[in-house]
Scaffold this active site. Structure first.
Site, mmCIF file in Angstrom:
data_model
loop_
_atom_site.group_PDB
_atom_site.id
_atom_site.type_symbol
_atom_site.label_atom_id
_atom_site.label_comp_id
_atom_site.label_asym_id
_atom_site.label_seq_id
_atom_site.Cartn_x
_atom_site.Cartn_y
_atom_site.Cartn_z
ATOM 1 N N VAL A 1 111.517 60.184 -23.537
ATOM 2 C CA VAL A 1 110.076 60.252 -23.293
ATOM 3 C C VAL A 1 109.514 61.659 -23.469
ATOM 4 O O VAL A 1 108.297 61.829 -23.615
ATOM 5 C CB VAL A 1 109.708 59.712 -21.893
ATOM 6 C CG1 VAL A 1 110.126 58.260 -21.752
ATOM 7 C CG2 VAL A 1 110.299 60.571 -20.790
ATOM 8 N N TYR B 1 108.909 69.476 -9.343
ATOM 9 C CA TYR B 1 108.685 68.047 -9.150
ATOM 10 C C TYR B 1 107.300 67.795 -8.559
ATOM 11 O O TYR B 1 106.568 66.903 -8.999
ATOM 12 C CB TYR B 1 109.769 67.482 -8.232
ATOM 13 C CG TYR B 1 109.784 65.978 -8.145
ATOM 14 C CD1 TYR B 1 110.411 65.214 -9.131
ATOM 15 C CD2 TYR B 1 109.191 65.313 -7.075
ATOM 16 C CE1 TYR B 1 110.433 63.827 -9.042
ATOM 17 C CE2 TYR B 1 109.210 63.930 -6.984
ATOM 18 C CZ TYR B 1 109.834 63.193 -7.970
ATOM 19 O OH TYR B 1 109.853 61.817 -7.888
ATOM 20 N N ALA C 1 104.632 69.704 -8.771
ATOM 21 C CA ALA C 1 103.607 69.974 -9.784
ATOM 22 C C ALA C 1 103.522 68.837 -10.792
ATOM 23 O O ALA C 1 102.427 68.412 -11.185
ATOM 24 C CB ALA C 1 103.926 71.289 -10.496
ATOM 25 N N SER C 2 104.689 68.327 -11.204
ATOM 26 C CA SER C 2 104.702 67.257 -12.209
ATOM 27 C C SER C 2 104.016 65.999 -11.682
ATOM 28 O O SER C 2 103.256 65.343 -12.399
ATOM 29 C CB SER C 2 106.131 66.946 -12.653
ATOM 30 O OG SER C 2 106.873 66.272 -11.655
ATOM 31 N N LYS C 3 104.266 65.649 -10.433
ATOM 32 C CA LYS C 3 103.703 64.420 -9.891
ATOM 33 C C LYS C 3 102.218 64.563 -9.559
ATOM 34 O O LYS C 3 101.462 63.589 -9.640
ATOM 35 C CB LYS C 3 104.508 63.962 -8.673
ATOM 36 C CG LYS C 3 105.931 63.555 -9.014
ATOM 37 C CD LYS C 3 105.991 62.436 -10.056
ATOM 38 C CE LYS C 3 107.404 61.959 -10.312
ATOM 39 N NZ LYS C 3 107.465 60.835 -11.274
ATOM 40 N N ILE D 1 113.075 56.754 -2.132
ATOM 41 C CA ILE D 1 113.616 55.452 -2.479
ATOM 42 C C ILE D 1 115.124 55.580 -2.698
ATOM 43 O O ILE D 1 115.600 56.583 -3.234
ATOM 44 C CB ILE D 1 112.947 54.892 -3.757
ATOM 45 C CG1 ILE D 1 111.420 54.899 -3.616
ATOM 46 C CG2 ILE D 1 113.450 53.486 -4.056
ATOM 47 C CD1 ILE D 1 110.866 53.986 -2.554
#
Length: 232
Positions: free
Chosen positions: A63, A155, A157-159, A188
């Site tokens: 991706v 993580y 920042a990405s989300k 999760i």
């Protein structure tokens, strides 16, 4: 079955949340294109779908690589003629790193997969959805996209970025008949969190304790939510 006749793409569908999402969409009648960087894992998910009477294809895709991602989307359209549902699920996680312990290279990698991957999937799938004036794009974000302190700087920042892209897509293309929504799971129980849960740090224990149900979530719970959001 509420997704009968629908064509869905699920990225990162070779394990964890992605696999359960693909399985649940198939249970509800969708034909599922499984996109995974490791094709063997995607093939396993496909075999599980077929064992339950479902249909789909397994494609190798990265991706973070525009050429690879676009080719897999094009192959799906060539085979089925349309895309009704895109689930941008693929993502990587670097644990509970801090600013001092996060290397620039690691930051770039997280952003490339988690954020750029969502941009690319949305960009190339929208071309078909706009032609059909119909579609649903579901992005797997995180509680780390809503507040800091639950994951690493990269993580987090990405989300946050994923939530931003989701809102931008919804605003710009809602009038075109395309819905865009984000799911923000907490912790999760997947391979990605296995080490954290087997030997939890104080921060992890505090995170779990802050959950009203006092437990981590399960991938099948995310799968059922995606199927609901993908439905009419």
């Amino acid at each position: 079955m509420k997704l009968e006749g629908k064509i869905a793409i699920v990225t990162g569908a070779g394990s964890g949340n992605g696999r359960e999402i693909a399985l649940e969409l198939a249970r509800e009648g969708a034909t599922v294109a499984i996109l995974n960087r490791t094709k063997e894992k995607g093939d396993k998910t496909l075999s599980m779908i077929e064992e339950n009477g479902g249909k789909g294809i397994s494609l190798e895709a990265d991706v973070a690589d525009a050429k690879s991602f676009k080719e897999s989307i094009s192959k799906t359209i060539e085979k089925y003629g349309k895309i009704d549902i895109l689930v941008n699920n693929a993502g990587i996680f670097d644990g509970q790193e801090t600013f001092p312990t996060t290397d620039e290279e690691d930051f770039d990698k997280i952003i490339s997969v988690n954020l750029k991957g969502v941009f690319l999937g949305t960009k190339y799938t929208l071309e078909n959805m706009l032609e059909n004036k119909n579609g649903v794009i579901i992005n797997i974000a995180s509680v780390a996209g809503l507040r800091g302190g639950t994951a690493s700087p990269a993580y987090t920042a990405s989300k946050h970025g994923v939530i931003g892209l989701t809102g931008d897509t919804a605003t710009k293309h809602g009038p075109d008949g395309i819905r865009s929504v984000a799911i923000c799971p907490g912790m999760i129980e997947t391979a990605m969190t296995k080490e954290m849960l087997e030997d939890p740090s104080e921060q992890t224990k505090e995170l779990i304790e802050s959950i009203p149900l006092k437990r981590v979530g399960k991938p099948e719970e995310i799968g059922k939510l995606v199927a609901f959001l993908a439905s009419d």
